[in-house]
Design an enzyme around this catalytic site. Sequence first.
Site: not given
Length: 401
Positions: A137, A207, A264, A288
């Site tokens: 971002y 992740k 995930d 987000d």
Amino acid sequence: LDVPENPIIPIIHGDGIGQDVGPAAQKVLEKAAEATGREVHWMRLYAGESARQEYGEDVNLPDETVDAIREHRVAIKGPLTTPVGAGFRSLNVALRQTLDLYANVRPTYYLDGVPSPMKAPEEMDMVTFRENTEDVYAGIEWEQGTEEVEKVRNFVEDEMDMDGIMHEGPIGLGLKPISEKGSKRLVREAIDYAIENDRDKVTLVHKGNIMKFTEGQFGSWGMEVADEEYPDEEVFAAPDSLWEEQDEVDIPEDAVMVEERLADAMLQWMQLRTDEFDVLAMPNLNGDYLSDAAGAQIGGLGIAPGANFGDNRCLAEPVHGSAPKRAGQDMANPTALILSGRLLFEYLGWDDTGKLIRDAVEETISSGKVTYDLERQIEGGEKLGTTDYAEEICANIEDLA
Ligand code: NAD
């Protein structure tokens, strides 16, 4: 926080449904403040569409808006539209970066009476801390065909070992910067919050198995904070938490446990084992997605509040966007903005005002009086427009005060 007793609060109504929910939320917040012996002094600011109207077509984020928030240290805003694919950069991201509002905090708790797809929605009581200035971002991207993209094309091709696919047409390119300082200050905020609010656990969501030197580092830096910066045993950095069940770990009594989870899997655990999670801290993109998904579990974007924090600064804003299809029709749900105002008031130390707002919102929803987004799902619910729904909350504030 060192602000005057009745501070000036800058407010941006925002684009799209901002024009509906902005004035409605303002009324409710004023009413609750008044009912608890306080006065709100608003300062109307402009950004996005309203700035283009006030300042001219090229001005999306006037200096006056940024300077006023910097000066008054607290503010509240509605949503601002960002064009997709081309056009100007996100004004929301620009505000967060310019003002160094590094932590986006979104509490996700169940309000009585709200319809939810979950079996036990009342178990949901989580607070997400999303890093707000870095990651993909940061907005460091290059358009296809630019010199930068062409420079790295061969390198990318070699690294990916994909038989020339990178040379077959345009490619896009972006960067994912994640820093030790940015990660650590965010995790520190989350741990401090957990200690101050008697929470049991902080989960670092990343992740890192795939993106080792960005997301993986976020996890390692976060665990370092837990391990090294809280010597009084009030924080316990769970070893190997990515791969092992924590039930077997011996945690000191009353300590906040800090653990890691892969992003995930976390989206799954959040739905299947909701009661196990407490405070979550994560890089920007994970935060987000995950906070929107968490919001959906307890009634959707119409009621999900949030606030951005920097050192000695708070800009409250709902999770939702400008929902252009619903704009200007007096139908959008102002609850998310109202509850974001509650966060701002609590930041000012106005806890009684905050509690009154929550109670009045809950009372209104559980009586079945709701906006269109919740009405479809409540048996016997009565659909109200934005203005009438806000009036109903004001009436409940009067009754409960
Ligand atoms: P969105 O949140 O605006 O809307 C998604 C859907 O959720 C809407 O179609 C509507 O059905 C529902 N919804 C959202 N808020 C609601 C409310 N208060 N009451 C009732 N229903 C509501 O997301 P989007 O459509 O992906 O984005 C639209 C625009 O908003 C884009 O330009 C995007 O960049 C911007 N955006 C801004 C912010 C922000 O200002 N912080 C956040 C997200 C999106």
